[in-house]
Design a protein around this motif. Structure first.
Motif, PDB file in Angstrom:
ATOM      1  N   LEU A 143       0.827  -1.208   0.000  1.00 26.46           N
ATOM      2  CA  LEU A 143       0.000   0.000   0.000  1.00 26.46           C
ATOM      3  C   LEU A 143       0.863   1.260   0.000  1.00 26.46           C
ATOM      4  CD1 LEU A 143      -2.833   1.223   0.173  1.00 26.46           C
ATOM      5  CD2 LEU A 143      -2.671   1.084   2.660  1.00 26.46           C
ATOM      6  N   ALA A 144       1.958   1.229   0.758  1.00 21.84           N
ATOM      7  CA  ALA A 144       2.841   2.394   0.787  1.00 21.84           C
ATOM      8  C   ALA A 144       3.492   2.629  -0.567  1.00 21.84           C
ATOM      9  CB  ALA A 144       3.914   2.196   1.862  1.00 21.84           C
ATOM     10  N   VAL A 145       3.901   1.543  -1.228  1.00 21.54           N
ATOM     11  CA  VAL A 145       4.491   1.687  -2.564  1.00 21.54           C
ATOM     12  C   VAL A 145       3.480   2.265  -3.540  1.00 21.54           C
ATOM     13  CG1 VAL A 145       5.430   0.411  -4.525  1.00 21.54           C
ATOM     14  CG2 VAL A 145       6.197  -0.123  -2.204  1.00 21.54           C
ATOM     15  N   ARG A 146       2.250   1.742  -3.481  1.00 19.31           N
ATOM     16  CA  ARG A 146       1.209   2.247  -4.383  1.00 19.31           C
ATOM     17  C   ARG A 146       0.910   3.719  -4.109  1.00 19.31           C
ATOM     18  NH1 ARG A 146      -4.331   2.811  -4.385  1.00 19.31           N
ATOM     19  NH2 ARG A 146      -5.353   2.494  -6.400  1.00 19.31           N
ATOM     20  N   GLN A 147       0.785   4.046  -2.828  1.00 20.94           N
ATOM     21  CA  GLN A 147       0.494   5.430  -2.472  1.00 20.94           C
ATOM     22  C   GLN A 147       1.673   6.343  -2.831  1.00 20.94           C
ATOM     23  OE1 GLN A 147      -2.427   6.105  -1.530  1.00 20.94           O
ATOM     24  NE2 GLN A 147      -2.314   8.264  -0.948  1.00 20.94           N
ATOM     25  N   ALA A 148       2.893   5.864  -2.633  1.00 24.26           N
ATOM     26  CA  ALA A 148       4.058   6.679  -2.991  1.00 24.26           C
ATOM     27  C   ALA A 148       4.113   6.933  -4.486  1.00 24.26           C
ATOM     28  CB  ALA A 148       5.335   5.969  -2.522  1.00 24.26           C
ATOM     29  N   ASN A 149       3.824   5.880  -5.283  1.00 25.45           N
ATOM     30  CA  ASN A 149       3.790   6.072  -6.733  1.00 25.45           C
ATOM     31  C   ASN A 149       2.675   7.014  -7.138  1.00 25.45           C
ATOM     32  OD1 ASN A 149       5.955   4.343  -7.132  1.00 25.45           O
ATOM     33  ND2 ASN A 149       4.652   2.543  -7.343  1.00 25.45           N
ATOM     34  N   ARG A 150       1.531   6.896  -6.445  1.00 24.81           N
ATOM     35  CA  ARG A 150       0.403   7.768  -6.786  1.00 24.81           C
ATOM     36  C   ARG A 150       0.713   9.234  -6.507  1.00 24.81           C
ATOM     37  NH1 ARG A 150      -5.577   7.839  -3.950  1.00 24.81           N
ATOM     38  NH2 ARG A 150      -6.575   9.223  -5.468  1.00 24.81           N
ATOM     39  N   LEU A 151       1.515   9.471  -5.475  1.00 24.15           N
ATOM     40  CA  LEU A 151       1.859  10.857  -5.142  1.00 24.15           C
ATOM     41  C   LEU A 151       3.124  11.325  -5.855  1.00 24.15           C
ATOM     42  CD1 LEU A 151       1.157  10.846  -1.302  1.00 24.15           C
ATOM     43  CD2 LEU A 151      -0.287  11.789  -3.109  1.00 24.15           C
ATOM     44  N   ALA A 152       4.100  10.457  -5.996  1.00 24.19           N
ATOM     45  CA  ALA A 152       5.378  10.878  -6.571  1.00 24.19           C
ATOM     46  C   ALA A 152       5.286  11.060  -8.087  1.00 24.19           C
ATOM     47  CB  ALA A 152       6.465   9.855  -6.233  1.00 24.19           C
ATOM     48  N   SER A 153       4.556  10.167  -8.779  1.00 26.84           N
ATOM     49  CA  SER A 153       4.453  10.286 -10.235  1.00 26.84           C
ATOM     50  C   SER A 153       3.803  11.593 -10.659  1.00 26.84           C
ATOM     51  CB  SER A 153       3.695   9.082 -10.801  1.00 26.84           C
ATOM     52  OG  SER A 153       4.396   7.892 -10.547  1.00 26.84           O
TER      53      SER A 153
END
Length: 425
Positions: A143-153
């Motif tokens: 979930l953290a990876v998905r959320q990080a990608n959602r915010l960082a991209s």
């Protein structure tokens, strides 16, 4: 940023697991221990009731008879007054769970169970809790990876958009990410891109208009200076210098109008002026160019006409029409003045082939030209005429006739207010 988001999310999950996991282990350990004690107590009471019932029924009480009533991993001891103790199972040597029960016939039933069974059950429970915690950590990392990608991209995209704006590419991307805060930033960047695009377009348009509008005055000024350089007659030098200074003033006016780019005729800058003076000035300025091309430029029509506007703007419009006839027309160019209603009309015509029918009214659009020219002059001329409170129209295709319509009387403030009120309604 991705690493920080993952680490912070994982730290939060580990803290939650540590707090709730330790609490759950303590609660489960106590629950298992109390449950095991209750089982042993229940076993002792049940065995005591069986012994009571057999004693009351004068039935035989022995280890063989009671063996099936005791679990294999437990040890039971029955003490009956006046009889030898009865033992069932093997007595555990380590720590045990102990329970005693008194029968109605005075017997004592003792049941013991190794505490290792509780330890095994606690171990299985801990294993289950650890497995659940591990699954929670894995889910948290995903979930953290998905959320990080959602915010960082999106932030990476927004940074690229800002970099493109800084490098002079003002195209808006119109891309949204489903995050209100990031979408707000994207909206602002798109709005900025559109504003920058309009500013760049206006600057390019100003540069094109300036290069087009200044070319003719600079050429005329250059010709006057050449005349001054080639003559030794002081009177001729003085005459040519006066004409050159007048052309410099008109050139200054052209620059000022290009920089302001728009005017309101109701601001008081429009004045009544003698149209003959403007026409005479244009004839004098353009006659050498037409003479060099073997052509003539003449004027006719009503004289001593008054018009309302800015003389410099009217001169620029006429210059654009005269230059257009010089470049694309043929024969003699004529400037005719007439009156229609409350308007003064200046018609510019020549004896050339005219305007192709497929162009029609599009002749006033930018970049529209029938002879591979810039297509700017007529567009600028119409803008100048409209900014000065008049209008420029194409009256005839063959031979070409352009008409510049100007008001003969200035609009009174009360009439302007009434006209504005009617427009609003």
């Amino acid at each position: 940023m991705r690493r920080r988001l993952i680490q912070s999310t994982l730290a939060v999950v580990l803290v939650v697991i540590a707090v709730f996991g330790v609490s759950l282990v303590i609660v489960e350990t106590r629950t298992i221990s109390s449950t095991a004690q209750e089982r042993v107590d229940s076993e002792a009471m049940r065995l005591a009731s069986i012994v009571d019932s057999r004693i009351l029924g004068d039935e035989r009480v022995s280890a063989d008879v009671l063996r099936d009533q005791v679990d294999a991993d437990r040890y039971a001891r029955i003490d009956i007054p006046g009889r030898a103790p009865i033992e069932i199972g093997e007595r555990p040597a380590d720590d045990v769970i102990h329970a005693e029960a008194q029968g109605e016939e005075g017997e004592t039933v003792t049941v013991e169970e190794p505490r290792s069974s509780v330890t095994r059950e606690v171990g299985r429970t801990l294993l289950i809790i650890a497995a659940v915690a591990l699954l929670a950590v894995v889910a948290a990392v995903l979930l953290a990876v998905r959320q990080a990608n959602r915010l960082a991209s999106p932030l990476t995209d927004l940074a690229e958009t800002a970099e493109r704006l800084g490098s002079g590419d003002p195209r808006p991307r119109h891309k949204r990410y489903g995050v209100p805060e990031l979408d707000r930033v994207a909206d602002v960047l798109d709005s900025s891109a559109e504003r920058i695009g309009r500013m760049l377009t206006a600057e390019r348009r100003l540069a094109a208009d300036a290069s087009h509008q200044l070319r003719t005055p600079l050429t005329a000024l250059s010709m006057r200076l050449e005349e001054i350089a080639l003559t030794d007659d002081p009177d001729t030098v003085k005459e040519e210098a006066v004409i050159a200074l007048a052309q410099v003033e008109r050139l200054t006016d052209v620059v000022e109008r290009l920089l302001t780019n728009s005017r309101d005729p109701r601001t008081g800058s429009a004045v009544s002026f003698d149209l003959d003076e403007v026409i005479k000035q244009q004839l004098e300025e353009w006659r050498p160019a037409y003479r060099s091309a073997g052509r003539a430029i003449v004027s006719s029509g009503k004289r001593h006409l008054e018009a309302v506007g800015t003389p410099g703007a009217v001169a620029q419009v006429l210059a654009a029409l005269i230059e257009n006839s010089l470049m694309h027309g043929g024969g003699t160019v004529a400037l005719r003045t007439r009156v229609t209603g409350n308007q003064t009309v200046i018609e510019v015509t020549d004896e050339g082939p005219g305007i192709p029918p497929e162009l029609g009214a599009r002749i006033f659009e930018r970049a529209i030209s029938g002879h591979n020219s810039t297509g700017i002059g007529l567009a600028v001329a119409r803008d100048l005429a409209e900014a000065d409170g008049g209008r420029l129209e194409m009256l005839q295709l063959k031979p070409p006739v352009f008409g510049l319509f100007l008001s003969r009387t200035p609009t009174k403030p009360s009439e302007a207010a009434a006209e504005e009120q009617r427009t609003v309604r």
